[in-house]
Design a protein around this motif. Structure first.
Motif, PDB file in Angstrom:
ATOM      1  N   GLY A 170       0.817  -1.207   0.000  1.00 49.39           N
ATOM      2  CA  GLY A 170       0.000   0.000   0.000  1.00 49.39           C
ATOM      3  C   GLY A 170       0.851   1.257   0.000  1.00 49.39           C
ATOM      4  O   GLY A 170       0.545   2.230  -0.700  1.00 49.39           O
ATOM      5  N   ARG A 171       1.935   1.249   0.784  1.00 47.55           N
ATOM      6  CA  ARG A 171       2.841   2.413   0.819  1.00 47.55           C
ATOM      7  C   ARG A 171       3.509   2.633  -0.535  1.00 47.55           C
ATOM      8  O   ARG A 171       3.920   3.750  -0.856  1.00 47.55           O
ATOM      9  CB  ARG A 171       3.899   2.236   1.907  1.00 47.55           C
ATOM     10  N   ALA A 172       3.625   1.563  -1.310  1.00 48.31           N
ATOM     11  CA  ALA A 172       4.231   1.674  -2.640  1.00 48.31           C
ATOM     12  C   ALA A 172       3.209   2.087  -3.691  1.00 48.31           C
ATOM     13  O   ALA A 172       3.542   2.197  -4.873  1.00 48.31           O
ATOM     14  CB  ALA A 172       4.877   0.345  -3.029  1.00 48.31           C
ATOM     15  N   GLY A 173       1.955   2.279  -3.271  1.00 50.61           N
ATOM     16  CA  GLY A 173       0.938   2.786  -4.183  1.00 50.61           C
ATOM     17  C   GLY A 173       0.036   1.753  -4.810  1.00 50.61           C
ATOM     18  O   GLY A 173      -0.765   2.084  -5.689  1.00 50.61           O
ATOM     19  N   TYR A 174       0.144   0.491  -4.364  1.00 44.21           N
ATOM     20  CA  TYR A 174      -0.706  -0.556  -4.936  1.00 44.21           C
ATOM     21  C   TYR A 174      -1.993  -0.712  -4.145  1.00 44.21           C
ATOM     22  O   TYR A 174      -2.007  -0.562  -2.924  1.00 44.21           O
ATOM     23  CB  TYR A 174       0.037  -1.896  -4.952  1.00 44.21           C
ATOM     24  N   ALA A 175      -3.071  -1.065  -4.846  1.00 40.30           N
ATOM     25  CA  ALA A 175      -4.322  -1.440  -4.194  1.00 40.30           C
ATOM     26  C   ALA A 175      -4.250  -2.939  -3.938  1.00 40.30           C
ATOM     27  O   ALA A 175      -3.933  -3.707  -4.847  1.00 40.30           O
ATOM     28  CB  ALA A 175      -5.512  -1.108  -5.088  1.00 40.30           C
ATOM     29  N   VAL A 176      -4.531  -3.359  -2.706  1.00 43.02           N
ATOM     30  CA  VAL A 176      -4.318  -4.754  -2.326  1.00 43.02           C
ATOM     31  C   VAL A 176      -5.589  -5.380  -1.766  1.00 43.02           C
ATOM     32  O   VAL A 176      -6.178  -4.872  -0.814  1.00 43.02           O
ATOM     33  CB  VAL A 176      -3.186  -4.865  -1.266  1.00 43.02           C
ATOM     34  N   ASP A 177      -6.020  -6.501  -2.364  1.00 41.65           N
ATOM     35  CA  ASP A 177      -7.080  -7.337  -1.823  1.00 41.65           C
ATOM     36  C   ASP A 177      -6.431  -8.612  -1.299  1.00 41.65           C
ATOM     37  O   ASP A 177      -5.308  -8.949  -1.677  1.00 41.65           O
ATOM     38  CB  ASP A 177      -8.098  -7.700  -2.904  1.00 41.65           C
ATOM     39  N   ALA A 178      -7.140  -9.349  -0.461  1.00 45.08           N
ATOM     40  CA  ALA A 178      -6.572 -10.560   0.107  1.00 45.08           C
ATOM     41  C   ALA A 178      -7.585 -11.691   0.110  1.00 45.08           C
ATOM     42  O   ALA A 178      -8.795 -11.474   0.214  1.00 45.08           O
ATOM     43  CB  ALA A 178      -6.077 -10.298   1.531  1.00 45.08           C
ATOM     44  N   ALA A 179      -7.084 -12.921  -0.002  1.00 46.41           N
ATOM     45  CA  ALA A 179      -7.894 -14.135   0.097  1.00 46.41           C
ATOM     46  C   ALA A 179      -7.120 -15.132   0.940  1.00 46.41           C
ATOM     47  O   ALA A 179      -5.914 -15.307   0.757  1.00 46.41           O
ATOM     48  CB  ALA A 179      -8.175 -14.717  -1.284  1.00 46.41           C
ATOM     49  N   ALA A 180      -7.816 -15.793   1.869  1.00 42.03           N
ATOM     50  CA  ALA A 180      -7.156 -16.729   2.776  1.00 42.03           C
ATOM     51  C   ALA A 180      -7.213 -18.168   2.287  1.00 42.03           C
ATOM     52  O   ALA A 180      -6.509 -19.030   2.817  1.00 42.03           O
ATOM     53  CB  ALA A 180      -7.777 -16.630   4.170  1.00 42.03           C
ATOM     54  N   THR A 181      -8.039 -18.440   1.288  1.00 40.96           N
ATOM     55  CA  THR A 181      -8.193 -19.796   0.770  1.00 40.96           C
ATOM     56  C   THR A 181      -8.224 -19.774  -0.752  1.00 40.96           C
ATOM     57  O   THR A 181      -8.442 -18.731  -1.372  1.00 40.96           O
ATOM     58  CB  THR A 181      -9.505 -20.441   1.274  1.00 40.96           C
ATOM     59  N   ALA A 182      -8.040 -20.963  -1.338  1.00 40.84           N
ATOM     60  CA  ALA A 182      -8.117 -21.079  -2.795  1.00 40.84           C
ATOM     61  C   ALA A 182      -9.523 -20.758  -3.292  1.00 40.84           C
ATOM     62  O   ALA A 182      -9.697 -20.123  -4.333  1.00 40.84           O
ATOM     63  CB  ALA A 182      -7.707 -22.481  -3.224  1.00 40.84           C
ATOM     64  N   ALA A 183     -10.532 -21.192  -2.540  1.00 37.96           N
ATOM     65  CA  ALA A 183     -11.918 -20.927  -2.943  1.00 37.96           C
ATOM     66  C   ALA A 183     -12.216 -19.433  -2.943  1.00 37.96           C
ATOM     67  O   ALA A 183     -12.858 -18.910  -3.868  1.00 37.96           O
ATOM     68  CB  ALA A 183     -12.878 -21.658  -1.999  1.00 37.96           C
ATOM     69  N   GLU A 184     -11.752 -18.736  -1.908  1.00 41.00           N
ATOM     70  CA  GLU A 184     -11.969 -17.291  -1.842  1.00 41.00           C
ATOM     71  C   GLU A 184     -11.214 -16.584  -2.961  1.00 41.00           C
ATOM     72  O   GLU A 184     -11.718 -15.634  -3.571  1.00 41.00           O
ATOM     73  CB  GLU A 184     -11.520 -16.755  -0.481  1.00 41.00           C
ATOM     74  N   ALA A 185     -10.013 -17.075  -3.271  1.00 35.84           N
ATOM     75  CA  ALA A 185      -9.233 -16.489  -4.364  1.00 35.84           C
ATOM     76  C   ALA A 185      -9.972 -16.648  -5.686  1.00 35.84           C
ATOM     77  O   ALA A 185     -10.042 -15.705  -6.490  1.00 35.84           O
ATOM     78  CB  ALA A 185      -7.866 -17.155  -4.443  1.00 35.84           C
ATOM     79  N   ALA A 186     -10.549 -17.826  -5.916  1.00 37.82           N
ATOM     80  CA  ALA A 186     -11.278 -18.074  -7.167  1.00 37.82           C
ATOM     81  C   ALA A 186     -12.472 -17.135  -7.302  1.00 37.82           C
ATOM     82  O   ALA A 186     -12.756 -16.620  -8.387  1.00 37.82           O
ATOM     83  CB  ALA A 186     -11.738 -19.530  -7.223  1.00 37.82           C
TER      84      ALA A 186
ATOM     85  N   ALA B 144     -12.705 -14.144 -10.228  1.00 41.03           N
ATOM     86  CA  ALA B 144     -13.797 -14.197 -11.197  1.00 41.03           C
ATOM     87  C   ALA B 144     -14.447 -12.838 -11.431  1.00 41.03           C
ATOM     88  O   ALA B 144     -14.979 -12.581 -12.516  1.00 41.03           O
ATOM     89  CB  ALA B 144     -14.847 -15.205 -10.745  1.00 41.03           C
ATOM     90  N   VAL B 145     -14.393 -11.960 -10.437  1.00 47.22           N
ATOM     91  CA  VAL B 145     -15.128 -10.695 -10.549  1.00 47.22           C
ATOM     92  C   VAL B 145     -14.236  -9.466 -10.654  1.00 47.22           C
ATOM     93  O   VAL B 145     -14.705  -8.385 -11.014  1.00 47.22           O
ATOM     94  CB  VAL B 145     -16.094 -10.512  -9.352  1.00 47.22           C
ATOM     95  N   THR B 146     -12.948  -9.611 -10.369  1.00 44.74           N
ATOM     96  CA  THR B 146     -12.048  -8.455 -10.368  1.00 44.74           C
ATOM     97  C   THR B 146     -10.866  -8.697 -11.300  1.00 44.74           C
ATOM     98  O   THR B 146     -10.267  -9.773 -11.283  1.00 44.74           O
ATOM     99  CB  THR B 146     -11.511  -8.175  -8.951  1.00 44.74           C
ATOM    100  N   GLU B 147     -10.545  -7.709 -12.105  1.00 43.98           N
ATOM    101  CA  GLU B 147      -9.425  -7.825 -13.041  1.00 43.98           C
ATOM    102  C   GLU B 147      -8.137  -7.399 -12.340  1.00 43.98           C
ATOM    103  O   GLU B 147      -7.775  -6.221 -12.323  1.00 43.98           O
ATOM    104  CB  GLU B 147      -9.685  -6.957 -14.272  1.00 43.98           C
TER     105      GLU B 147
END
Length: 232
Positions: free
Chosen positions: A21-37, A41-44
Motif C-alpha cells: 500500500g505504501r508503494a501505491g498498490y491497491a491490495v485485496d486478500a484471500a485466505a483460501t483457494a476458494a476465496e481467491a477463485a 472471477a469478478v475483479t481484473e
C-alpha cells in the motif's frame, strides 16, 4: 495497479497490505483457494501473490487452474503470478515455474526485493523492461516513485501516482472511471465514491501547473485520456 494476495497467515497479509500500500498498490486478500477463485472471477487483477500452502488446496493447483482457464479469472489466463512461500527447495521452485508462475520468492524475504519483483512483472508489457514510463514530457519512475513534467518534479499522493501510472501505460486511450477504480483502489472502496473524480481533478491541476497545457483530459460520458503529446 491492483494486486491479490492469497495467503492465510494474517500477520503476513497485514504486513503485505501495509508495504504494498505504501508503494501505491491497491491490495485485496484471500485466505483460501476458494476465496481467491471468487475474487479472481469478478475483479481484473494485475498480479497475484500466491502462497503454496493453503487451508483448502495448494498454490500449485491454483496457478495451474488459472493458466488452464479452469478458474474463470477476469484478468484471463495471462494474469501475472508471483509465488511467495516458505518452500525453498529446488523441486518446489521448479514446479512452481513449470505450473505457470512468473516468479518465485521464498520466505523470509526483504520487502524491497518483493517490491522490485512486483515492479518487474508489472512493467513487462508496457515498458520493455524499464522501470520508467515516458509520455511526451512526462516521466514516471516507479522504482524511485518520482514523476517529472518538462523537468519539473511533481508532488503526488499515492493515489495520484497510481492513477497517472495506469494512464501512462495506456497513452491516448480513454480509460473509464470504473476501470481506474478497479485497478487503483481496493475492494474496501465504496463503488459509488467520488474518489476517482476528485483524484483525477487534483492530478490534472498538478500536471497543468506553471502554465503548461492540460495533459489529462476528460472525455465526456466515457472517462479520461492522457494525451500522447503530454508535456511536449
Amino acid at each position: 495497479m491492483r494486486l491479490l494476495v492469497v495467503e492465510d497467515e494474517e500477520g503476513l497479509v497485514s504486513a503485505l497490505r501495509s508495504g504494498l500500500g505504501r508503494a501505491g498498490y491497491a491490495v485485496d486478500a484471500a485466505a483460501t483457494a476458494a476465496e481467491a477463485a471468487e475474487k479472481l472471477a469478478v475483479t481484473e487483477y494485475d498480479l497475484m501473490i500466491l502462497d503454496i500452502t493453503l487451508p483448502d488446496s495448494d498454490g500449485f493447483a491454483v496457478c495451474r487452474a488459472v493458466r488452464r482457464g479452469e478458474v474463470a479469472a477476469a484478468s484471463g489466463t495471462e494474469l501475472r503470478i508471483l509465488m511467495l512461500t516458505a518452500r525453498a527447495g529446488l523441486a518446489d521452485r521448479v514446479r512452481g515455474l513449470d505450473e505457470g508462475a512468473d516468479d518465485y520468492i521464498t520466505k523470509p524475504f526483504a520487502l524491497a526485493e518483493l517490491l522490485a519483483r512486483v515492479r518487474a512483472l508489472l512493467r513487462r508489457d508496457v515498458t520493455g523492461g524499464s522501470a520508467v514510463l515516458e509520455v511526451g514530457g512526462l516521466r514516471l519512475d516507479s522504482a524511485r516513485h518520482l514523476v517529472t513534467r518538462g523537468g519539473r518534479e511533481l508532488s503526488l499522493t499515492l493515489k495520484e501516482f497510481g492513477v497517472l501510472r495506469y494512464l501512462m501505460s495506456r497513452p491516448g486511450h480513454v480509460v473509464s472511471a470504473e476501470e481506474l477504480l478497479e485497478h487503483v483502489w481496493d475492494e474496501n472502496t465504496d463503488p459509488f465514491t467520488q474518489s476517482v473524480r476528485v483524484t483525477v481533478g487534483t492530478l490534472r491541476r498538478k500536471l497543468a501547473a506553471d502554465g503548461q497545457g492540460p495533459a489529462l483530459e476528460t472525455v465526456i460520458g466515457r472517462g479520461y485520456r492522457l494525451r500522447a503529446e503530454a508535456g511536449a
